[in-house]
Design a protein around this motif. Structure first.
Motif, mmCIF file in Angstrom:
data_model
loop_
_atom_site.group_PDB
_atom_site.id
_atom_site.type_symbol
_atom_site.label_atom_id
_atom_site.label_comp_id
_atom_site.label_asym_id
_atom_site.label_seq_id
_atom_site.Cartn_x
_atom_site.Cartn_y
_atom_site.Cartn_z
ATOM 1 N N VAL A 20 -2.887 32.104 5.161
ATOM 2 C CA VAL A 20 -3.409 33.417 5.531
ATOM 3 C C VAL A 20 -3.171 34.425 4.412
ATOM 4 C CG1 VAL A 20 -3.071 35.350 7.107
ATOM 5 C CG2 VAL A 20 -3.230 33.022 7.991
ATOM 6 N N VAL A 21 -1.976 34.375 3.847
ATOM 7 C CA VAL A 21 -1.681 35.307 2.750
ATOM 8 C C VAL A 21 -2.623 35.032 1.582
ATOM 9 C CG1 VAL A 21 0.089 36.188 1.199
ATOM 10 C CG2 VAL A 21 0.709 35.448 3.488
ATOM 11 N N MET A 67 -0.752 29.716 13.004
ATOM 12 C CA MET A 67 -1.191 31.098 12.783
ATOM 13 C C MET A 67 -2.315 31.461 13.758
ATOM 14 S SD MET A 67 0.707 32.416 10.488
ATOM 15 C CE MET A 67 -0.047 33.876 9.788
ATOM 16 N N TRP A 94 -0.915 39.424 14.916
ATOM 17 C CA TRP A 94 -1.856 39.484 13.794
ATOM 18 C C TRP A 94 -1.942 40.890 13.228
ATOM 19 C CZ3 TRP A 94 -4.003 36.274 10.532
ATOM 20 C CH2 TRP A 94 -4.136 34.918 10.878
ATOM 21 N N TRP A 106 -6.002 36.448 2.276
ATOM 22 C CA TRP A 106 -5.970 37.905 2.097
ATOM 23 C C TRP A 106 -6.007 38.252 0.608
ATOM 24 C CZ3 TRP A 106 -2.416 42.297 1.405
ATOM 25 C CH2 TRP A 106 -2.948 43.484 1.929
ATOM 26 N N MET A 122 -7.155 48.508 1.516
ATOM 27 C CA MET A 122 -6.369 48.592 0.278
ATOM 28 C C MET A 122 -7.226 49.144 -0.862
ATOM 29 S SD MET A 122 -3.236 47.544 0.733
ATOM 30 C CE MET A 122 -2.799 47.503 -0.998
ATOM 31 N N LEU A 176 -8.155 40.849 8.938
ATOM 32 C CA LEU A 176 -7.844 40.495 7.547
ATOM 33 C C LEU A 176 -8.756 41.243 6.573
ATOM 34 C CD1 LEU A 176 -7.094 36.687 7.810
ATOM 35 C CD2 LEU A 176 -5.552 38.461 6.991
ATOM 36 N N ILE A 177 -10.059 41.287 6.896
ATOM 37 C CA ILE A 177 -10.987 41.960 5.987
ATOM 38 C C ILE A 177 -10.762 43.480 6.025
ATOM 39 C CG2 ILE A 177 -13.419 42.360 5.469
ATOM 40 C CD1 ILE A 177 -13.968 39.623 6.796
ATOM 41 N N LEU A 237 1.696 43.192 5.520
ATOM 42 C CA LEU A 237 1.131 42.790 4.229
ATOM 43 C C LEU A 237 0.759 44.028 3.412
ATOM 44 C CD1 LEU A 237 -1.234 39.756 5.014
ATOM 45 C CD2 LEU A 237 0.624 39.802 3.349
ATOM 46 N N ALA A 277 -7.872 44.279 3.941
ATOM 47 C CA ALA A 277 -8.184 44.167 2.509
ATOM 48 C C ALA A 277 -9.015 45.367 2.064
ATOM 49 C CB ALA A 277 -8.929 42.865 2.234
ATOM 50 N N LEU A 320 1.003 41.565 11.299
ATOM 51 C CA LEU A 320 0.984 40.827 10.030
ATOM 52 C C LEU A 320 0.179 41.567 8.964
ATOM 53 C CD1 LEU A 320 1.371 38.382 8.156
ATOM 54 C CD2 LEU A 320 -0.602 37.331 9.248
ATOM 55 N N ASN A 352 -9.469 37.957 -0.601
ATOM 56 C CA ASN A 352 -10.210 39.151 -0.191
ATOM 57 C C ASN A 352 -10.020 40.288 -1.188
ATOM 58 O OD1 ASN A 352 -11.703 39.019 2.238
ATOM 59 N ND2 ASN A 352 -9.823 38.690 3.379
ATOM 60 N N LEU A 353 -8.759 40.513 -1.537
ATOM 61 C CA LEU A 353 -8.443 41.615 -2.454
ATOM 62 C C LEU A 353 -9.021 41.350 -3.833
ATOM 63 C CD1 LEU A 353 -4.710 42.248 -1.448
ATOM 64 C CD2 LEU A 353 -6.673 43.649 -0.883
ATOM 65 N N LEU A 364 7.178 39.926 7.699
ATOM 66 C CA LEU A 364 6.259 39.012 7.004
ATOM 67 C C LEU A 364 6.882 37.625 6.860
ATOM 68 C CD1 LEU A 364 3.664 38.507 5.463
ATOM 69 C CD2 LEU A 364 4.714 39.471 3.422
#
Lengths: 138, 248, 535
Positions: free
Chosen positions: A11-12, C189, C197, A15, C293, C286-287, C204, C290, C200, A18-19, C176
């Motif tokens: 999962v990390v 997961m 989730w 991610w 960020m 998750l998206i 992150l 991202a 998480l 994605n970044l 984490l």
């Protein structure tokens, strides 16, 4: 895919990818300034490193299981002392070096405490393991 | 008259695209929440469990596609609008600042350039090549006098970050120390806008009072004002108002 | 020390509590500290609104007002929202994933102590000559340097932010690592509950973005206290803004996601259905995380120093992933049998009010629109709907949902509903006028505005709204104190919960579980029920 996502490191990693895509879009399509590129590289790169380290630890330790005994740390006075030392060290930048000396003293005591706690934890783990061997003779 | 840059118009046009979509979405979701909450409310005494439907992947994928289309439309119109805003010029450092970069989309009508100098907590407007300087006093705020049409600005600061904001033009730009921020603004109609300009970036103690008047003149009137203004004291020939907007 | 008897855990003494490395104790301590700062920050907000109710200066001076909004914003982000998000994660994630304890428990405890230090540093400024920090919660350089804002109060503020950021990083790292390494053997997961989730992705983002804040503030502190001029020159202030917003935007999602997760759990549990569209939700989280960020530059649209188009694109794209959250929450309610408990009401309030913040966020994501509303009350209205309508409503949904698990007692439902029905109109009344005022050109961070602007009426309304919110929070305080002492005993699973935390006692024992039920999906307790229905 499902196998990758089932793992923490997977999962990390996803991610991080994605970044990386987001950073690549900025870099390839747009005209970002140097700081945007640098921070984008940090966010993608640092998460990739964490994914790799998580993957490495998973490989080394295998799947988590019920079988491994765990020591439960229930209290740590040394940690509280360490926090006070850190806070005092920061205050020393305002109120002079005398506070830094005090902070260093507290930090030493805290470090000693941490070492003692670690030893105690290891000893109790040994005890549990020994007891486990007695219970389940092979 | 036609303006090369009409920030207010561009803002209103884009805003008119955004708000009906936002209001529509909000109406749909609020109504949806209300209907769901009322329709699927547990009846008194009903202890049974509902039917366990927990996915509709096709419907959800179609919905995601719809959202993506909405986002694409909004981004497209935002980019189009940005393309016509000549304000989006790169900043240059003050040391290298002679003239601001020539902007191809600018009309030659943008003849005058005003150097905006911000300092805690007042403004100074220097008219490049005209030898005119508009400065606020201890108790008064300065007046930005401009002709109808496009005017170039080059903003900088002497201390902290300020932001040059004229609400009725729907536009602001930050002024940094040791940096120049260049932009062009179009002024459509003549008129006096009392204390309309303000500092939008928090700059300390008297941030709330760092305002300026905006006085837009017809081109002839502006030429007369320039001739009369040259060689006079900064405070004269502008409507004299104190900080609270009263005529002195 | 601990006894084998389960239901009544020994009453923990303060010193023991303050040095406990049990994730539940650290989570509780962090959460309680955060709530105290929430109250203090709220008090400052009420003072500000009182000053702004009318044009002119009535209550505080310009100088004091600058301290008020600086410490209000700083408190809410550094000392309340971020810590309470970590507190929820620390307490609940190990329970939801079937872990007996966290990894690096000492770091989590250290995080709590550093947070305490941060709070004392920040608030002690009020006692000093020159007052507390007053350069805004963002403290842009050069305003925040030793020339722009001299004084020990601002120095302490800078140190406080460093401490708070370190605290967040430590606690996030624990969560984490725990998720990655301490899940129950069958808890893959993709069997983690939605809240875990959301926690998480939140942690992150913390470990990726908070270091930039530590760097920015450390450099600022060096700039302030030594002769080194770190942020001087034409690029200095821009570099500072980049570093700050690289933290400063992700943080608003850090404090949003866990409560989105809480809302998801509250809706699923009260609807008596497992959460709708789980794979979409996981992917979107998750998206979403991202994307968030990569949007920090939208705070710098008016600087003329960055690529506005890129940040406009990434920011607008967020509407797609945020839309999925709405679809899934509403899908969960579809064909359900919803129990309208307080937790459900707050979850609905979250969806309805965050929406205002989300939709206006799409406006400010567009640079030409932002050129006007940036640094005006429009933006203040916008982010209060995300942070108050979102984070705070979601937090209360979570508190009403998990209070019985944490304390073993139920919160009073009638007071909970009163709390809700006061807080919703309060939130609308306080923040809706801000959109109009901001659009009309009322800038932020001003203690005073001219009488002839015609802003008095709307400001007065907004102030009245803030009093209504304060009253609703008092109702919650009464509920909290009463229920802690004499609330109805909850039992292990008062709501027919879905996830593992409801399979242990309330409050859970030190090692969390005596026995773990099998985990075959993200709602293991629903699996057990369905098995019973089938047999």
């Amino acid at each position: 895919m499902k196998r990758v996502v089932s793992r923490g490191s997977g999962v990390v990693l996803i991610w991080a990818l994605n970044l990386t895509i987001l950073w690549a879009v900025a870099w390839a399509i747009f005209d970002p300034d140097a700081m945007t590129v640098a921070l984008g590289a940090w966010m993608a790169g640092s998460v990739l490193v964490w994914a790799a380290s998580a993957w490495w630890r998973e490989r080394r330790a295998g799947r988590p299981s019920d079988e491994q005994p765990l020591t439960i740390v229930d209290a740590s006075h040394a940690t509280a002392l360490l926090a006070i030392a850190i806070i005092a060290a920061l205050l020393a930048t305002q109120f002079g070096p005398w506070l830094a000396y005090i902070s260093a003293g507290i930090a030493l005591v805290a470090a000693g405490g941490l070492v003692r706690e670690r030893r105690a934890a290891r000893a109790s783990l040994e005890q549990v393991r020994a007891a486990g061997r007695e219970e389940r003779p092979t | 008259m036609s303006l090369a840059v009409d920030t207010a118009r561009q803002y209103e046009d884009l805003f008119d695209l955004y708000w009906p979509i936002a209001v529509g979405v909000m109406a749909v979701i609020w109504l949806g929440l209300l209907v769901l909450a009322v329709r699927y409310r547990r009846r008194e005494g009903d202890e049974t469990w509902p039917e366990q439907t927990h996915e509709r992947p096709r419907a959800e994928a179609a919905y995601v596609a719809l959202l993506a289309i909405i986002a694409a439309v909004l981004v497209f119109f935002t980019f189009t609008t940005m393309g016509s805003l000549t304000a989006d010029l790169p900043a240059e450092s003050a040391s290298g600042a002679g003239q601001p970069d020539a902007d191809p989309s600018e009309t030659p009508a943008a003849a005058i350039t005003v150097d905006v100098v911000a300092a805690r907590w007042n403004w100074r407007f220097r008219y490049r090549g005209l030898g005119i300087e508009q400065v606020g006093g201890g108790r008064s705020i300065p007046t930005l006098v401009v002709p109808v049409g496009d005017v170039r600005f080059s903003a900088t600061s002497l201390d902290v970050i300020h932001s040059f904001f004229i609400p009725y033009l729907r536009f602001k730009r930050d002024a940094f120390p040791e940096r120049r921020t260049n932009f062009t603004l179009g002024f459509r109609k003549p008129g006096f806008h009392e204390a309309e300009g303000r500092c939008a970036e928090f700059c300390g103690l008297r941030h709330a009072y760092m305002n300026f008047h905006v006085w837009v003149l017809e081109r002839d009137a502006f030429r007369r004002w320039v001739r009369a203004r040259q060689g006079r004291a900064p405070q004269e020939l502008t409507p004299a108002l104190d900080r609270d907007g009263r005529r002195r | 020390m601990s006894t084998a008897v389960r239901p009544a855990p020994p009453r923990t003494r303060l010193v023991a509590l303050l040095t406990s490395t049990d994730h539940k104790h650290v989570g509780l301590l962090t959460g309680a500290t955060a709530l105290i700062f929430f109250a203090l920050g709220g008090l400052l907000a009420v003072l500000m609104r009182t000053e702004l109710a009318q044009s002119g200066l009535q209550v505080v001076s310009d100088e004091a007002y600058n301290q008020l909004f600086t410490i209000h914003g700083s408190t809410m982000f550094y000392l309340f929202a971020s810590p309470i998000a970590m507190a929820f994660a620390l307490y609940l994630v190990p329970l939801q994933i079937g872990a007996s304890q966290i990894i690096w428990p000492r770091l989590a405890l250290l995080g709590f102590w550093l947070l305490l230090g941060a709070g004392v540093f920040m608030y002690s400024g009020f006692l000093l000559q020159g007052g507390a920090g007053k350069a805004g919660w963002f403290a842009f350089d050069p305003l925040s340097d030793d020339v722009g804002t001299p004084g020990t109060g601002q120095d302490l503020w800078t140190l406080a932010v460093i401490l708070a950021a370190l605290s967040g990083i430590l606690q996030a790292a624990c969560v984490l690592a725990t998720i990655v390494r301490r899940r129950a053997p069958t808890m893959t997961m993709l069997r983690m509950p939605v809240f875990s989730w959301s926690a998480l992705v939140s942690v992150l983002m913390v470990v990726t973005s908070y270091p930039a804040l530590v760097l920015a503030m450390t450099l600022l502190y060096v700039d302030r206290t030594t002769s080194a001029a770190v942020y001087d020159g034409a690029m200095g202030p821009i570099v500072y803004q980049h570093l700050f917003w690289f933290f400063g935007h992700p943080v608003v999602y850090v404090v949003f996601f866990p409560f989105l997760g809480a809302v998801a759990e509250a809706i699923a549990t009260n609807s008596r259905k497992r959460f709708f569209g789980y794979p979409f939700m996981v992917a979107s989280l998750l998206i979403f995380a991202a994307l968030s960020m990569a949007v920090w530059g939208h705070h710098m649209f008016t600087t003329s120093a960055i690529e506005n188009r890129y940040f406009a694109l990434t920011t607008t794209a967020i509407l797609v992933v945020a839309g999925i959250e709405y679809f899934d929450c509403m899908g969960t309610m579809w064909r359900a049998k919803i129990r309208m408990r307080s937790s459900m009401l707050f979850a609905l309030g979250f969806l309805a009010l965050f929406l205002i913040g989300g939709l206006t966020g799409i406006f400010v994501a567009s640079p030409p629109l932002d050129y006007h509303v940036h640094d005006t009350y429009f933006v203040v209205g916008h982010f209060h709907y995300t942070l108050f309508g979102g984070t705070v409503f979601g937090m209360f949904a979570g508190i009403y949902h998990w209070f019985p698990k944490v304390t073993g007692r139920l919160l009073d439902e009638r007071l909970g509903k009163l709390h809700f029905w006061l807080m919703v109109p309060g939130t609308l009344l306080t923040f809706i006028p801000m959109f109009v005022l901001g659009h009309d050109g009322m800038t932020r961070r001003i203690s005073n505005y001219a009488a002839d602007r015609g802003w008095d009426g709307l400001n007065t309304l907004s102030t009245i709204g803030s009093y209504v919110i304060a009253a609703s929070l008092l109702v919650f305080l009464v509920n909290l104190l009463r229920s802690l002492r004499s609330g109805t005993v909850a039992g292990d699973d008062p709501w027919d919960g879905h996830s593992l935390e409801w399979a242990t006692s309330s409050p859970p024992p030190q090692h969390n579980f005596d026995e773990l039920p099998p985990v075959r999906s993200y709602a293991p307790l629903m699996d057990l029920r369905e098995e019973r229905w089938r047999s």
